[in-house]
Design a protein around this motif. Structure first.
Motif, PDB file in Angstrom:
ATOM      1  N   GLU A  22       1.960 -13.521  -9.215  1.00 41.80           N
ATOM      2  CA  GLU A  22       3.188 -12.804  -8.860  1.00 41.80           C
ATOM      3  C   GLU A  22       4.401 -13.405  -9.564  1.00 41.80           C
ATOM      4  OE1 GLU A  22       3.267 -10.017  -6.984  1.00 41.80           O
ATOM      5  OE2 GLU A  22       1.084 -10.174  -6.869  1.00 41.80           O
ATOM      6  N   GLU A  70       0.722  -5.779  -0.295  1.00 41.08           N
ATOM      7  CA  GLU A  70       0.377  -5.029  -1.512  1.00 41.08           C
ATOM      8  C   GLU A  70      -1.130  -4.974  -1.714  1.00 41.08           C
ATOM      9  OE1 GLU A  70       4.363  -6.109  -4.176  1.00 41.08           O
ATOM     10  OE2 GLU A  70       2.392  -6.797  -4.839  1.00 41.08           O
ATOM     11  N   SER A  77      -5.705   2.202   0.143  1.00 46.60           N
ATOM     12  CA  SER A  77      -5.148   3.444  -0.397  1.00 46.60           C
ATOM     13  C   SER A  77      -4.939   3.325  -1.906  1.00 46.60           C
ATOM     14  CB  SER A  77      -3.822   3.762   0.317  1.00 46.60           C
ATOM     15  OG  SER A  77      -3.209   4.890  -0.253  1.00 46.60           O
ATOM     16  N   GLU A  79      -5.334   5.551  -4.007  1.00 40.49           N
ATOM     17  CA  GLU A  79      -4.622   6.760  -4.457  1.00 40.49           C
ATOM     18  C   GLU A  79      -3.190   6.744  -3.906  1.00 40.49           C
ATOM     19  OE1 GLU A  79      -6.007   7.311  -0.459  1.00 40.49           O
ATOM     20  OE2 GLU A  79      -6.964   6.558  -2.261  1.00 40.49           O
ATOM     21  N   ARG A  80      -2.302   7.530  -4.502  1.00 40.48           N
ATOM     22  CA  ARG A  80      -0.912   7.564  -4.037  1.00 40.48           C
ATOM     23  C   ARG A  80      -0.857   8.179  -2.632  1.00 40.48           C
ATOM     24  NH1 ARG A  80       1.834   4.499  -7.501  1.00 40.48           N
ATOM     25  NH2 ARG A  80       3.799   5.554  -7.115  1.00 40.48           N
ATOM     26  N   HIS A  81      -0.026   7.606  -1.791  1.00 41.17           N
ATOM     27  CA  HIS A  81       0.159   8.149  -0.428  1.00 41.17           C
ATOM     28  C   HIS A  81       1.534   7.731   0.062  1.00 41.17           C
ATOM     29  CE1 HIS A  81      -0.346   8.905   3.841  1.00 41.17           C
ATOM     30  NE2 HIS A  81      -1.444   9.594   3.558  1.00 41.17           N
ATOM     31  N   ALA A  84       1.510   4.546   2.013  1.00 41.12           N
ATOM     32  CA  ALA A  84       1.277   3.366   1.174  1.00 41.12           C
ATOM     33  C   ALA A  84       2.603   2.946   0.543  1.00 41.12           C
ATOM     34  CB  ALA A  84       0.238   3.673   0.096  1.00 41.12           C
ATOM     35  N   LYS A  85       3.340   3.954   0.070  1.00 44.50           N
ATOM     36  CA  LYS A  85       4.661   3.658  -0.529  1.00 44.50           C
ATOM     37  C   LYS A  85       5.590   3.035   0.515  1.00 44.50           C
ATOM     38  CE  LYS A  85       8.663   5.895  -2.664  1.00 44.50           C
ATOM     39  NZ  LYS A  85       9.052   4.672  -3.341  1.00 44.50           N
ATOM     40  N   LYS A  88       4.585  -0.640   1.204  1.00 47.77           N
ATOM     41  CA  LYS A  88       4.941  -1.562   0.118  1.00 47.77           C
ATOM     42  C   LYS A  88       6.457  -1.730   0.017  1.00 47.77           C
ATOM     43  CE  LYS A  88       1.098  -1.416  -3.094  1.00 47.77           C
ATOM     44  NZ  LYS A  88       0.730  -1.318  -4.499  1.00 47.77           N
ATOM     45  N   ASP A  89       7.184  -0.620   0.148  1.00 50.14           N
ATOM     46  CA  ASP A  89       8.643  -0.709   0.008  1.00 50.14           C
ATOM     47  C   ASP A  89       9.270  -1.506   1.158  1.00 50.14           C
ATOM     48  OD1 ASP A  89       8.308   0.738  -2.255  1.00 50.14           O
ATOM     49  OD2 ASP A  89       9.211   2.594  -1.532  1.00 50.14           O
TER      50      ASP A  89
HETATM   51  N1  LIG Z   1      -0.655   3.741  -3.330  1.00 54.37           N
HETATM   52  C1  LIG Z   1       0.643   4.008  -3.517  1.00 54.37           C
HETATM   53  N2  LIG Z   1       1.145   5.176  -3.047  1.00 54.37           N
HETATM   54  C2  LIG Z   1       2.449   5.482  -3.192  1.00 54.37           C
HETATM   55  N3  LIG Z   1       3.369   4.688  -3.803  1.00 54.37           N
HETATM   56  C3  LIG Z   1       2.929   3.499  -4.288  1.00 54.37           C
HETATM   57  C4  LIG Z   1       1.553   3.102  -4.167  1.00 54.37           C
HETATM   58  N4  LIG Z   1       1.423   1.885  -4.754  1.00 54.37           N
HETATM   59  C5  LIG Z   1       2.651   1.554  -5.182  1.00 54.37           C
HETATM   60  N5  LIG Z   1       3.554   2.503  -4.913  1.00 54.37           N
HETATM   61  C6  LIG Z   1       5.002   2.485  -5.238  1.00 54.37           C
HETATM   62  O1  LIG Z   1       5.209   1.781  -6.459  1.00 54.37           O
HETATM   63  C7  LIG Z   1       5.980   0.602  -6.207  1.00 54.37           C
HETATM   64  C8  LIG Z   1       5.426  -0.528  -7.061  1.00 54.37           C
HETATM   65  O2  LIG Z   1       4.107  -0.794  -6.626  1.00 54.37           O
HETATM   66  P1  LIG Z   1       3.239  -2.003  -7.145  1.00 54.37           P
HETATM   67  O3  LIG Z   1       1.902  -1.947  -6.525  1.00 54.37           O
HETATM   68  O4  LIG Z   1       3.302  -2.063  -8.626  1.00 54.37           O
HETATM   69  O5  LIG Z   1       3.961  -3.192  -6.485  1.00 54.37           O
HETATM   70  P2  LIG Z   1       5.075  -4.119  -7.067  1.00 54.37           P
HETATM   71  O6  LIG Z   1       6.186  -4.089  -6.056  1.00 54.37           O
HETATM   72  O7  LIG Z   1       5.437  -3.747  -8.461  1.00 54.37           O
HETATM   73  O8  LIG Z   1       4.347  -5.495  -7.017  1.00 54.37           O
HETATM   74  P3  LIG Z   1       3.506  -6.261  -8.124  1.00 54.37           P
HETATM   75  O9  LIG Z   1       4.066  -5.887  -9.475  1.00 54.37           O
HETATM   76  O10 LIG Z   1       3.739  -7.667  -7.753  1.00 54.37           O
HETATM   77  O11 LIG Z   1       2.084  -5.810  -7.911  1.00 54.37           O
HETATM   78  C9  LIG Z   1       5.845   0.335  -4.696  1.00 54.37           C
HETATM   79  O12 LIG Z   1       6.933  -0.391  -4.184  1.00 54.37           O
HETATM   80  C10 LIG Z   1       5.794   1.752  -4.160  1.00 54.37           C
HETATM   81  O13 LIG Z   1       7.102   2.306  -4.083  1.00 54.37           O
END
Ligand SMILES: Nc1ncnc2c1ncn2[C@@H]1O[C@H](COP(=O)(O)OP(=O)(O)OP(=O)(O)O)[C@@H](O)[C@H]1O
Length: 124
Positions: A22, A70, A77, A79-81, A84-85, A88-89
């Motif tokens: 990370e 994450e 998940s 796939e996008r959902h 999930a967003k 993570k957010d």
């Molecule tokens: N499965 C998912 N469904 C919907 N949106 C997602 C999904 N995965 C990630 N995202 C969106 O994309 C953004 C970036 O996701 P990502 O997995 O790359 O994490 P990151 O915050 O960049 O962390 P890292 O780069 O350390 O893995 C998330 O904050 C979220 O908004």
């Protein structure tokens, strides 16, 4: 005792993975190291050390929790959902809030003695 040592090893492995994988974690560690060096140089008081170390620990811990969120989201998940967003957010937002308050506390604690030291050094 053996189980306790094993759990320490697992925790250390989680920290090492976070540092390896990370980029944000490495940024937080570099910031924490800079704060510690600055605090040593400025010879701050014990209570100020306690505040700064607690906040550095909080930010680094939250970054590890964010990494865990994450990983779990990617597992359940791929796939996008929208949920999930949202998950993570929210986890990323948690780190951001702690980092902003830690930066503000760092400025409040280190700013005045740093300014004083710079005045001494450069006769400002
Ligand atoms: N499965 C998912 N469904 C919907 N949106 C997602 C999904 N995965 C990630 N995202 C969106 O994309 C953004 C970036 O996701 P990502 O997995 O790359 O994490 P990151 O915050 O960049 O962390 P890292 O780069 O350390 O893995 C998330 O904050 C979220 O908004």
């Amino acid at each position: 005792m053996r189980r306790f040592l094993a759990s320490l090893r697992f925790a250390a492995s989680g920290i090492a993975q976070g540092v390896r994988n990370e980029r944000n974690m490495r940024i937080h560690l570099i910031a924490a190291a800079a704060v510690v060096l600055l605090a040593i140089w400025l010879d701050i008081r014990p209570v100020e050390w306690a505040v700064l170390l607690a906040l550095c620990g909080l930010v680094i811990s939250l970054e590890l929790v964010n990494t865990a969120v994450e990983r779990v989201v990617d597992l359940v998940s791929p796939e996008r959902h929208p949920l999930a967003k949202a998950a993570k957010d929210a986890a990323a937002g948690g780190v951001l809030v702690a980092a902003m308050f830690a930066a503000a506390a760092g400025l409040i604690v280190l700013g005045p003695p740093l300014w004083h030291k710079l005045q001494e050094l450069f006769g400002l």
